[in-house]
Design a protein around this motif. Structure first.
Motif, PDB file in Angstrom:
ATOM      1  N   UNK A  71       0.845  -1.196   0.000  1.00  0.00           N
ATOM      2  CA  UNK A  71       0.000   0.000   0.000  1.00  0.00           C
ATOM      3  C   UNK A  71       0.880   1.246   0.000  1.00  0.00           C
ATOM      4  N   UNK A  72       0.517   2.218  -0.834  1.00  0.00           N
ATOM      5  CA  UNK A  72       1.360   3.410  -1.002  1.00  0.00           C
ATOM      6  C   UNK A  72       0.698   4.707  -0.594  1.00  0.00           C
ATOM      7  N   UNK A  73      -0.399   4.609   0.188  1.00  0.00           N
ATOM      8  CA  UNK A  73      -1.080   5.857   0.577  1.00  0.00           C
ATOM      9  C   UNK A  73      -0.438   6.476   1.815  1.00  0.00           C
ATOM     10  N   UNK A  74      -0.736   7.761   2.028  1.00  0.00           N
ATOM     11  CA  UNK A  74      -0.286   8.492   3.205  1.00  0.00           C
ATOM     12  C   UNK A  74      -1.534   8.840   4.008  1.00  0.00           C
ATOM     13  N   UNK A  75      -1.448   8.677   5.325  1.00  0.00           N
ATOM     14  CA  UNK A  75      -2.671   8.826   6.128  1.00  0.00           C
ATOM     15  C   UNK A  75      -2.452   9.704   7.363  1.00  0.00           C
ATOM     16  N   UNK A  76      -3.579  10.188   7.892  1.00  0.00           N
ATOM     17  CA  UNK A  76      -3.575  10.756   9.239  1.00  0.00           C
ATOM     18  C   UNK A  76      -4.876  10.396   9.936  1.00  0.00           C
ATOM     19  N   UNK A  77      -4.770   9.817  11.127  1.00  0.00           N
ATOM     20  CA  UNK A  77      -5.963   9.444  11.902  1.00  0.00           C
ATOM     21  C   UNK A  77      -6.659  10.710  12.386  1.00  0.00           C
ATOM     22  N   UNK A  78      -7.989  10.683  12.396  1.00  0.00           N
ATOM     23  CA  UNK A  78      -8.784  11.837  12.829  1.00  0.00           C
ATOM     24  C   UNK A  78      -8.971  11.815  14.345  1.00  0.00           C
ATOM     25  N   UNK A  79      -8.951  13.003  14.925  1.00  0.00           N
ATOM     26  CA  UNK A  79      -9.309  13.173  16.336  1.00  0.00           C
ATOM     27  C   UNK A  79     -10.425  14.205  16.378  1.00  0.00           C
ATOM     28  N   UNK A  80     -11.390  14.052  17.320  1.00  0.00           N
ATOM     29  CA  UNK A  80     -12.448  15.066  17.409  1.00  0.00           C
ATOM     30  C   UNK A  80     -11.890  16.420  17.848  1.00  0.00           C
ATOM     31  N   UNK A 114      -9.366   7.700   9.120  1.00  0.00           N
ATOM     32  CA  UNK A 114      -8.208   8.511   8.717  1.00  0.00           C
ATOM     33  C   UNK A 114      -8.397   9.112   7.337  1.00  0.00           C
ATOM     34  N   UNK A 115      -7.737  10.263   7.131  1.00  0.00           N
ATOM     35  CA  UNK A 115      -7.583  10.777   5.781  1.00  0.00           C
ATOM     36  C   UNK A 115      -6.611   9.848   5.064  1.00  0.00           C
ATOM     37  N   UNK A 116      -6.811   9.670   3.756  1.00  0.00           N
ATOM     38  CA  UNK A 116      -5.827   8.925   2.964  1.00  0.00           C
ATOM     39  C   UNK A 116      -5.558   9.690   1.681  1.00  0.00           C
ATOM     40  N   UNK A 117      -4.284   9.865   1.394  1.00  0.00           N
ATOM     41  CA  UNK A 117      -3.877  10.505   0.142  1.00  0.00           C
ATOM     42  C   UNK A 117      -2.993   9.522  -0.614  1.00  0.00           C
TER      43      UNK A 117
END
Ligand code: OGA
Ligand code: MN
Length: 212
Positions: A71-80, A114-117
């Motif tokens: 997998x080659x995506x970049x992510x960031x987990x969401x926090x409220x 998470x966001x995924x790019x």
């Protein structure tokens, strides 16, 4: 931005619950408003520009590692509480969680996302979202944040059904895809342009042994 609360009895959510019960998955092309989709895409790009997205890992716990051949995506987990559009998205997903619990008695307790790019050329090989050693993930939900996606951009989500057939979802902005995490193999095909999404999982309580 207008509030986007939605009741767990909303016909749109009930349709998703019915689809899931009957077919194990659901696609809703116009789930998010154009406005919220745009705001979420902006937020994702802003975080990427600030270096907050990191290469996604595969696996869990100590076995977790970055493997771009898988997998080659970049992510960031969401926090409220970080950004309004993200909080609106989480509220929508919480209404869907309640609808799933009411309709299917799934006992879903939380939602992680998470966001995924995916940079151009990145992909995610065929996989199942539920971990082998952790079956808390029950339902996967992906929302796409891409403007004016064309079929020749690639980047489809390819779903593999039990009867051997396949189905490709175009990652069109505002589209939601929901499926049972345990038994729907899928993959993300490479795209010629950057591909943005929000991916999340509804989870039930773990059944690990009681610990003091
Ligand atoms: C995932 C995934 C699908 C997509 O992140 O596990 O399969 O279309 N994403 O982005
Ligand atoms: Mn997946």
């Amino acid at each position: 931005m207008p509030a986007m609360r939605i009741s767990p009895d909303d016909p749109l959510l009930l349709r998703i619950v019915d689809d899931l019960a009957e077919h194990g998955w659901s696609q809703q092309p116009l789930f998010l408003s154009d406005n919220l989709t745009r705001e979420l895409a902006l937020e994702c790009r802003k975080r990427a520009a600030e270096g907050e997205l990191a290469p996604a890992a595969v696996g869990r716990g100590p076995a977790q590692e970055v493997r771009e051949g898988i997998r080659g995506d970049h992510i960031q987990w969401l926090e409220p509480g970080q950004a309004e559009p993200c909080d609106l998205y989480m509220e929508l997903m919480d209404s869907l969680r309640q609808a799933l619990n009411r309709g299917l008695f799934m006992g879903l307790e939380d939602f992680e996302s998470h966001f995924a790019l995916y940079p151009p050329g990145a992909f995610y090989r065929r996989h199942v979202d539920r971990f082998r050693d952790d079956d808390k993930r029950m339902v996967s939900a992906v929302i796409y944040l891409n403007d004016a996606w064309q079929p020749d951009h690639g980047g489809q989500l390819r779903m593999f059904f039990k009867d051997g057939t396949e189905y490709d979802v175009q990652p069109d902005g505002g589209c939601l895809v929901v499926f049972l995490s345990g038994d729907m193999p899928h993959e993300v095909l490479p795209a010629t342009r950057e591909r943005l999404s929000l991916t999340g999982w509804f989870r039930r309580r773990g059944n690990e042994p009681f610990e003091l």
